[in-house]
Write a protein that holds these residues in place. Structure first.
Motif, PDB file in Angstrom:
ATOM      1  N   THR A 144      -4.189   4.495  -9.532  1.00  0.00           N
ATOM      2  CA  THR A 144      -4.403   3.046  -9.463  1.00  0.00           C
ATOM      3  C   THR A 144      -3.163   2.336  -9.988  1.00  0.00           C
ATOM      4  O   THR A 144      -2.704   2.609 -11.107  1.00  0.00           O
ATOM      5  CB  THR A 144      -5.642   2.642 -10.293  1.00  0.00           C
ATOM      6  N   VAL A 145      -2.623   1.427  -9.175  1.00  0.00           N
ATOM      7  CA  VAL A 145      -1.360   0.751  -9.487  1.00  0.00           C
ATOM      8  C   VAL A 145      -1.627  -0.720  -9.778  1.00  0.00           C
ATOM      9  O   VAL A 145      -2.340  -1.395  -9.019  1.00  0.00           O
ATOM     10  CB  VAL A 145      -0.371   0.863  -8.309  1.00  0.00           C
ATOM     11  N   THR A 146      -1.060  -1.226 -10.885  1.00  0.00           N
ATOM     12  CA  THR A 146      -1.204  -2.626 -11.260  1.00  0.00           C
ATOM     13  C   THR A 146       0.161  -3.305 -11.241  1.00  0.00           C
ATOM     14  O   THR A 146       1.060  -2.897 -11.995  1.00  0.00           O
ATOM     15  CB  THR A 146      -1.827  -2.765 -12.666  1.00  0.00           C
ATOM     16  N   PRO A 147       0.361  -4.329 -10.379  1.00  0.00           N
ATOM     17  CA  PRO A 147       1.652  -5.031 -10.350  1.00  0.00           C
ATOM     18  C   PRO A 147       1.677  -6.202 -11.336  1.00  0.00           C
ATOM     19  O   PRO A 147       0.674  -6.898 -11.519  1.00  0.00           O
ATOM     20  CB  PRO A 147       1.716  -5.544  -8.903  1.00  0.00           C
TER      21      PRO A 147
ATOM     22  N   SER B 111       5.448  20.690  -3.381  1.00  0.00           N
ATOM     23  CA  SER B 111       5.895  19.416  -3.955  1.00  0.00           C
ATOM     24  C   SER B 111       5.290  18.223  -3.222  1.00  0.00           C
ATOM     25  O   SER B 111       5.141  18.228  -1.993  1.00  0.00           O
ATOM     26  CB  SER B 111       7.421  19.319  -3.907  1.00  0.00           C
ATOM     27  N   THR B 112       4.966  17.192  -3.987  1.00  0.00           N
ATOM     28  CA  THR B 112       4.505  15.931  -3.407  1.00  0.00           C
ATOM     29  C   THR B 112       5.701  15.150  -2.869  1.00  0.00           C
ATOM     30  O   THR B 112       6.861  15.467  -3.158  1.00  0.00           O
ATOM     31  CB  THR B 112       3.809  15.066  -4.468  1.00  0.00           C
ATOM     32  N   ASN B 113       5.401  14.106  -2.106  1.00  0.00           N
ATOM     33  CA  ASN B 113       6.429  13.133  -1.755  1.00  0.00           C
ATOM     34  C   ASN B 113       6.563  12.135  -2.904  1.00  0.00           C
ATOM     35  O   ASN B 113       5.567  11.781  -3.547  1.00  0.00           O
ATOM     36  CB  ASN B 113       6.049  12.383  -0.473  1.00  0.00           C
ATOM     37  N   ALA B 114       7.783  11.692  -3.172  1.00  0.00           N
ATOM     38  CA  ALA B 114       7.982  10.662  -4.188  1.00  0.00           C
ATOM     39  C   ALA B 114       7.263   9.381  -3.741  1.00  0.00           C
ATOM     40  O   ALA B 114       7.146   9.105  -2.544  1.00  0.00           O
ATOM     41  CB  ALA B 114       9.463  10.396  -4.388  1.00  0.00           C
ATOM     42  N   VAL B 115       6.760   8.612  -4.714  1.00  0.00           N
ATOM     43  CA  VAL B 115       6.076   7.356  -4.416  1.00  0.00           C
ATOM     44  C   VAL B 115       6.911   6.215  -4.990  1.00  0.00           C
ATOM     45  O   VAL B 115       7.100   6.129  -6.206  1.00  0.00           O
ATOM     46  CB  VAL B 115       4.657   7.322  -5.023  1.00  0.00           C
ATOM     47  N   ASN B 116       7.429   5.372  -4.104  1.00  0.00           N
ATOM     48  CA  ASN B 116       8.250   4.241  -4.520  1.00  0.00           C
ATOM     49  C   ASN B 116       7.476   2.947  -4.248  1.00  0.00           C
ATOM     50  O   ASN B 116       7.194   2.611  -3.098  1.00  0.00           O
ATOM     51  CB  ASN B 116       9.583   4.233  -3.767  1.00  0.00           C
ATOM     52  N   PHE B 117       7.122   2.237  -5.310  1.00  0.00           N
ATOM     53  CA  PHE B 117       6.314   1.034  -5.178  1.00  0.00           C
ATOM     54  C   PHE B 117       7.185  -0.169  -4.822  1.00  0.00           C
ATOM     55  O   PHE B 117       8.295  -0.316  -5.330  1.00  0.00           O
ATOM     56  CB  PHE B 117       5.563   0.751  -6.479  1.00  0.00           C
TER      57      PHE B 117
ATOM     58  N   PRO C  31       0.824  -1.229   0.000  1.00  0.00           N
ATOM     59  CA  PRO C  31       0.000   0.000   0.000  1.00  0.00           C
ATOM     60  C   PRO C  31       0.850   1.269   0.000  1.00  0.00           C
ATOM     61  O   PRO C  31       1.931   1.312   0.604  1.00  0.00           O
ATOM     62  CB  PRO C  31      -0.811  -0.120   1.299  1.00  0.00           C
ATOM     63  N   SER C  32       0.351   2.301  -0.676  1.00  0.00           N
ATOM     64  CA  SER C  32       0.975   3.635  -0.668  1.00  0.00           C
ATOM     65  C   SER C  32       0.096   4.578   0.132  1.00  0.00           C
ATOM     66  O   SER C  32      -1.135   4.491   0.087  1.00  0.00           O
ATOM     67  CB  SER C  32       1.142   4.168  -2.101  1.00  0.00           C
ATOM     68  N   MET C  33       0.717   5.493   0.852  1.00  0.00           N
ATOM     69  CA  MET C  33      -0.020   6.433   1.682  1.00  0.00           C
ATOM     70  C   MET C  33      -0.685   7.512   0.827  1.00  0.00           C
ATOM     71  O   MET C  33      -0.114   7.976  -0.162  1.00  0.00           O
ATOM     72  CB  MET C  33       0.924   7.098   2.687  1.00  0.00           C
TER      73      MET C  33
ATOM     74  N   ILE D  21       6.802   6.977  -8.940  1.00  0.00           N
ATOM     75  CA  ILE D  21       6.342   8.328  -9.280  1.00  0.00           C
ATOM     76  C   ILE D  21       7.244   9.327  -8.565  1.00  0.00           C
ATOM     77  O   ILE D  21       7.276   9.383  -7.330  1.00  0.00           O
ATOM     78  CB  ILE D  21       4.877   8.547  -8.866  1.00  0.00           C
ATOM     79  N   ALA D  22       8.009  10.079  -9.354  1.00  0.00           N
ATOM     80  CA  ALA D  22       8.920  11.075  -8.767  1.00  0.00           C
ATOM     81  C   ALA D  22       8.113  12.228  -8.178  1.00  0.00           C
ATOM     82  O   ALA D  22       6.939  12.437  -8.504  1.00  0.00           O
ATOM     83  CB  ALA D  22       9.878  11.588  -9.835  1.00  0.00           C
TER      84      ALA D  22
END
Length: 210
Positions: free
Chosen positions: A115-118, A63-69, A52-54, A97-98
């Motif tokens: 929406t993230v698809t692995p 600026s957003t926080n980077a999202v590292n899956f 899960p991502s916050m 997502i930088a």
């Protein structure tokens, strides 16, 4: 673990993050005679999952926080879609997502769902996971007209407003000698302008909307 006859179709199961391979050994029997064993394998690849991502919430132009899956399944890759590109993020992409600058040119918060698809290295596609990025608007203050008056006369009251609901206002005054305190919040009530000098005195009031 064992049986006789043909093997019917069955639902393959793998609840681990690793590949599982089962070896099936077949023994033929006819007329009481046993023939040589034959073997084959059934390999069940894991279904990858994305951790899960916050959710994120920020103000416009920050600026957003980077999202590292990440995933417990090695070799997993990630594709994602964004249902609201107006926040400053592309409609789709792959990988992490930088950090980017959140955008919102409206007067209300904008929430985008990502929406993230692995997908595993074996080609197996796992379940989608989603999170949100909310970009709150940076409120603007409506223009306030300058005022010019004579000493010992009354100013016009100053009432601030913004198109962004719930906006509050703080202000500073660089020349308190005109009869107005050096800072405050909310509207500025009418007051008596003061000038004890022989030349005009100009005060600049700076308003910050939040």
């Amino acid at each position: 673990a064992n049986g006789t006859g043909d093997i019917a179709s069955f639902m393959a199961i793998n609840t681990t993050p690793s590949i599982i391979t089962a070896t099936i050994t077949v023994t033929p029997m006819a007329n009481g005679c046993q023939g040589p064993d034959s073997t084959f394998t059934i390999t069940v690849n894991p279904i990858p999952e994305v951790d899960p991502s916050m959710d994120q919430e920020l103000c416009a132009s920050t600026s957003t926080n980077a999202v590292n899956f990440t995933s417990t399944t090695a070799g997993t890759t990630f594709d994602w879609t964004n249902d609201t590109p107006s926040i400053g993020l592309a409609a789709n992409g792959n990988g992490n997502i930088a950090t980017f600058t959140g955008l919102n040119t409206t007067s209300n918060p904008i929430t985008a769902t990502i929406t993230v698809t692995p997908t595993g290295s074996n080609g197996c596609v796992g379940p989608d996971s989603s999170f949100t990025i909310t970009v709150n608007p940076a409120p603007l203050t409506s223009s306030i007209a300058d005022q010019l008056l004579c000493t010992n006369t009354t100013t016009n009251a100053i009432n601030y407003n913004s198109t962004t609901p719930g906006t509050t206002f703080t202000w500073t005054n660089d020349t308190p000698s005109i009869g107005l305190t050096g800072n405050g919040n909310g509207n500025i009530a009418s007051f008596t302008g003061l000038n004890t000098t022989s030349i005009p005195v100009i005060a600049t009031i700076t308003v910050t909307p939040t």
